[in-house]
Design a protein around this motif. Structure first.
Motif, PDB file in Angstrom:
ATOM      1  N   HIS A   1       1.029  18.901   8.637  1.00 53.56           N
ATOM      2  CA  HIS A   1      -0.151  18.524   9.415  1.00 53.56           C
ATOM      3  C   HIS A   1      -0.406  19.557  10.508  1.00 53.56           C
ATOM      4  O   HIS A   1      -1.545  19.992  10.720  1.00 53.56           O
ATOM      5  N   ARG A   2       0.633  19.953  11.198  1.00 52.70           N
ATOM      6  CA  ARG A   2       0.488  20.944  12.280  1.00 52.70           C
ATOM      7  C   ARG A   2       0.001  22.278  11.732  1.00 52.70           C
ATOM      8  O   ARG A   2      -0.831  22.948  12.346  1.00 52.70           O
ATOM      9  N   GLN A   3       0.520  22.665  10.567  1.00 52.35           N
ATOM     10  CA  GLN A   3       0.101  23.932   9.965  1.00 52.35           C
ATOM     11  C   GLN A   3      -1.380  23.886   9.585  1.00 52.35           C
ATOM     12  O   GLN A   3      -2.099  24.861   9.754  1.00 52.35           O
ATOM     13  N   GLU A   4      -1.839  22.746   9.097  1.00 55.30           N
ATOM     14  CA  GLU A   4      -3.237  22.624   8.671  1.00 55.30           C
ATOM     15  C   GLU A   4      -4.196  22.434   9.842  1.00 55.30           C
ATOM     16  O   GLU A   4      -5.286  22.999   9.840  1.00 55.30           O
ATOM     17  N   HIS A   5      -3.807  21.630  10.836  1.00 51.07           N
ATOM     18  CA  HIS A   5      -4.739  21.243  11.898  1.00 51.07           C
ATOM     19  C   HIS A   5      -4.392  21.781  13.279  1.00 51.07           C
ATOM     20  O   HIS A   5      -5.167  21.611  14.214  1.00 51.07           O
ATOM     21  N   GLY A   6      -3.213  22.365  13.441  1.00 49.59           N
ATOM     22  CA  GLY A   6      -2.773  22.794  14.763  1.00 49.59           C
ATOM     23  C   GLY A   6      -2.120  21.634  15.507  1.00 49.59           C
ATOM     24  O   GLY A   6      -1.959  20.544  14.960  1.00 49.59           O
TER      25      GLY A   6
ATOM     26  N   ASP B   1      15.360   3.231  -3.811  1.00 52.35           N
ATOM     27  CA  ASP B   1      15.097   4.574  -3.305  1.00 52.35           C
ATOM     28  C   ASP B   1      13.989   4.538  -2.264  1.00 52.35           C
ATOM     29  O   ASP B   1      13.068   3.734  -2.346  1.00 52.35           O
ATOM     30  N   LEU B   2      14.080   5.429  -1.305  1.00 52.62           N
ATOM     31  CA  LEU B   2      13.084   5.522  -0.248  1.00 52.62           C
ATOM     32  C   LEU B   2      12.056   6.581  -0.602  1.00 52.62           C
ATOM     33  O   LEU B   2      12.406   7.661  -1.092  1.00 52.62           O
ATOM     34  N   THR B   3      10.795   6.273  -0.336  1.00 54.79           N
ATOM     35  CA  THR B   3       9.730   7.268  -0.461  1.00 54.79           C
ATOM     36  C   THR B   3       8.888   7.228   0.804  1.00 54.79           C
ATOM     37  O   THR B   3       8.656   6.166   1.380  1.00 54.79           O
ATOM     38  N   VAL B   4       8.469   8.402   1.224  1.00 55.10           N
ATOM     39  CA  VAL B   4       7.532   8.543   2.333  1.00 55.10           C
ATOM     40  C   VAL B   4       6.354   9.323   1.775  1.00 55.10           C
ATOM     41  O   VAL B   4       6.508  10.461   1.342  1.00 55.10           O
ATOM     42  N   THR B   5       5.196   8.685   1.759  1.00 48.85           N
ATOM     43  CA  THR B   5       4.016   9.258   1.128  1.00 48.85           C
ATOM     44  C   THR B   5       2.891   9.423   2.146  1.00 48.85           C
ATOM     45  O   THR B   5       2.618   8.499   2.915  1.00 48.85           O
ATOM     46  N   VAL B   6       2.247  10.575   2.121  1.00 42.14           N
ATOM     47  CA  VAL B   6       1.081  10.784   2.975  1.00 42.14           C
ATOM     48  C   VAL B   6      -0.086  10.010   2.363  1.00 42.14           C
ATOM     49  O   VAL B   6      -0.468  10.255   1.221  1.00 42.14           O
ATOM     50  N   ARG B   7      -0.599   9.047   3.120  1.00 45.38           N
ATOM     51  CA  ARG B   7      -1.724   8.236   2.632  1.00 45.38           C
ATOM     52  C   ARG B   7      -3.058   8.831   3.037  1.00 45.38           C
ATOM     53  O   ARG B   7      -4.014   8.793   2.285  1.00 45.38           O
ATOM     54  N   SER B   8      -3.131   9.343   4.261  1.00 41.67           N
ATOM     55  CA  SER B   8      -4.352  10.017   4.700  1.00 41.67           C
ATOM     56  C   SER B   8      -4.029  10.897   5.895  1.00 41.67           C
ATOM     57  O   SER B   8      -3.053  10.677   6.602  1.00 41.67           O
ATOM     58  N   THR B   9      -4.874  11.891   6.066  1.00 36.86           N
ATOM     59  CA  THR B   9      -4.679  12.808   7.175  1.00 36.86           C
ATOM     60  C   THR B   9      -6.029  13.121   7.803  1.00 36.86           C
ATOM     61  O   THR B   9      -7.060  13.147   7.133  1.00 36.86           O
ATOM     62  N   HIS B  10      -5.997  13.303   9.067  1.00 36.30           N
ATOM     63  CA  HIS B  10      -7.158  13.622   9.872  1.00 36.30           C
ATOM     64  C   HIS B  10      -6.604  14.503  10.991  1.00 36.30           C
ATOM     65  O   HIS B  10      -5.425  14.385  11.321  1.00 36.30           O
ATOM     66  N   PRO B  11      -7.385  15.372  11.595  1.00 33.01           N
ATOM     67  CA  PRO B  11      -6.809  16.225  12.646  1.00 33.01           C
ATOM     68  C   PRO B  11      -6.032  15.455  13.724  1.00 33.01           C
ATOM     69  O   PRO B  11      -4.999  15.922  14.185  1.00 33.01           O
TER      70      PRO B  11
ATOM     71  N   ALA C   1      16.923   6.891  12.937  1.00 29.10           N
ATOM     72  CA  ALA C   1      15.893   7.746  12.348  1.00 29.10           C
ATOM     73  C   ALA C   1      14.560   7.575  13.077  1.00 29.10           C
ATOM     74  O   ALA C   1      13.846   8.557  13.332  1.00 29.10           O
ATOM     75  N   LEU C   2      14.216   6.349  13.433  1.00 32.26           N
ATOM     76  CA  LEU C   2      12.972   6.104  14.166  1.00 32.26           C
ATOM     77  C   LEU C   2      13.038   6.689  15.571  1.00 32.26           C
ATOM     78  O   LEU C   2      12.046   7.232  16.073  1.00 32.26           O
ATOM     79  N   LEU C   3      14.203   6.598  16.207  1.00 28.19           N
ATOM     80  CA  LEU C   3      14.358   7.192  17.534  1.00 28.19           C
ATOM     81  C   LEU C   3      14.265   8.718  17.472  1.00 28.19           C
ATOM     82  O   LEU C   3      13.682   9.348  18.359  1.00 28.19           O
ATOM     83  N   LEU C   4      14.817   9.325  16.426  1.00 26.81           N
ATOM     84  CA  LEU C   4      14.682  10.776  16.242  1.00 26.81           C
ATOM     85  C   LEU C   4      13.220  11.171  16.063  1.00 26.81           C
ATOM     86  O   LEU C   4      12.759  12.168  16.622  1.00 26.81           O
ATOM     87  N   LEU C   5      12.499  10.385  15.288  1.00 24.22           N
ATOM     88  CA  LEU C   5      11.076  10.651  15.075  1.00 24.22           C
ATOM     89  C   LEU C   5      10.327  10.535  16.398  1.00 24.22           C
ATOM     90  O   LEU C   5       9.489  11.381  16.730  1.00 24.22           O
ATOM     91  N   HIS C   6      10.625   9.499  17.158  1.00 24.84           N
ATOM     92  CA  HIS C   6       9.996   9.325  18.470  1.00 24.84           C
ATOM     93  C   HIS C   6      10.312  10.505  19.386  1.00 24.84           C
ATOM     94  O   HIS C   6       9.445  10.995  20.111  1.00 24.84           O
ATOM     95  N   ARG C   7      11.548  10.977  19.350  1.00 21.48           N
ATOM     96  CA  ARG C   7      11.958  12.109  20.174  1.00 21.48           C
ATOM     97  C   ARG C   7      11.143  13.359  19.847  1.00 21.48           C
ATOM     98  O   ARG C   7      10.893  14.186  20.720  1.00 21.48           O
ATOM     99  N   ARG C   8      10.727  13.491  18.610  1.00 21.22           N
ATOM    100  CA  ARG C   8       9.909  14.646  18.236  1.00 21.22           C
ATOM    101  C   ARG C   8       8.439  14.431  18.593  1.00 21.22           C
ATOM    102  O   ARG C   8       7.779  15.327  19.099  1.00 21.22           O
ATOM    103  N   THR C   9       7.911  13.257  18.306  1.00 19.48           N
ATOM    104  CA  THR C   9       6.471  13.046  18.440  1.00 19.48           C
ATOM    105  C   THR C   9       6.003  12.759  19.862  1.00 19.48           C
ATOM    106  O   THR C   9       4.977  13.269  20.295  1.00 19.48           O
ATOM    107  N   HIS C  10       6.728  11.941  20.589  1.00 14.77           N
ATOM    108  CA  HIS C  10       6.270  11.502  21.901  1.00 14.77           C
ATOM    109  C   HIS C  10       6.055  12.658  22.880  1.00 14.77           C
ATOM    110  O   HIS C  10       4.994  12.745  23.505  1.00 14.77           O
ATOM    111  N   PRO C  11       7.011  13.582  23.025  1.00 17.85           N
ATOM    112  CA  PRO C  11       6.771  14.708  23.936  1.00 17.85           C
ATOM    113  C   PRO C  11       5.603  15.603  23.511  1.00 17.85           C
ATOM    114  O   PRO C  11       5.008  16.292  24.338  1.00 17.85           O
ATOM    115  N   ALA C  12       5.256  15.569  22.223  1.00 17.01           N
ATOM    116  CA  ALA C  12       4.135  16.364  21.720  1.00 17.01           C
ATOM    117  C   ALA C  12       2.804  15.642  21.907  1.00 17.01           C
ATOM    118  O   ALA C  12       1.753  16.149  21.497  1.00 17.01           O
TER     119      ALA C  12
END
Length: 136
Positions: free
Chosen positions: A47-52, A7-17, A75-86
């Motif tokens: 993250h966006r909701q908490e930090h903008g 099974d796959l898990t994605v866990t938030v390990r740490s967050t910073h603004p 899946a990685l390319l989809l993630l890149h498509r969301r994050t890179h332009p932002a």
């Protein structure tokens, strides 16, 4: 020998603004790619909701990844498509050898991890706003 998927898990390990660290464990394949996309999007939305809209770096720790297939690349390319332009740069950390190899063979390793703060204009040159922002 019988292959048993993990099974796959994605866990938030740490967050910073300006940085978000996620740990990916298990198989990232056809069966779990949709879950990976959902879980990473959920973490990005929280993250966006908490930090903008200030996230600059998304770190993905793959040290507990047990398998990968071509669906993971999508899946990685989809993630890149969301994050890179932002303006968010992906960091693929602790990649198993087999993951590095598939990313290199397909030629997307550098594409996925390109610095998002140096977005190029359509002509291939840095746009004026980015050039001004990075000037000393």
């Amino acid at each position: 020998m019988t292959y048993l998927p993990t099974d796959l898990t994605v866990t938030v390990r740490s967050t910073h603004p300006h940085a978000l660290h996620l740990a990916v464990a298990g198989d990232l394949d056809y069966e779990s790619a949709r879950q990976f996309t959902h879980d990473t999007n959920q973490a990005l939305d929280a993250h966006r909701q908490e930090h903008g809209p200030v996230l600059q770096d998304l770190h993905l720790d793959f040290s507990r990844l047990t398998g990968i297939d071509s669906s993971a690349l999508s899946a990685l390319l989809l993630l890149h498509r969301r994050t890179h332009p932002a303006g968010t740069t992906l960091h693929l950390e602790q990649q198993p050898t087999y993951m590095m190899r598939i990313l290199e063979l397909t030629g997307i390793a550098d594409h996925l991890t390109r610095d998002a703060r140096t977005l190029s204009a359509p002509g291939g040159e840095l746009d004026e706003q980015t050039e001004t922002a990075s000037a000393p």
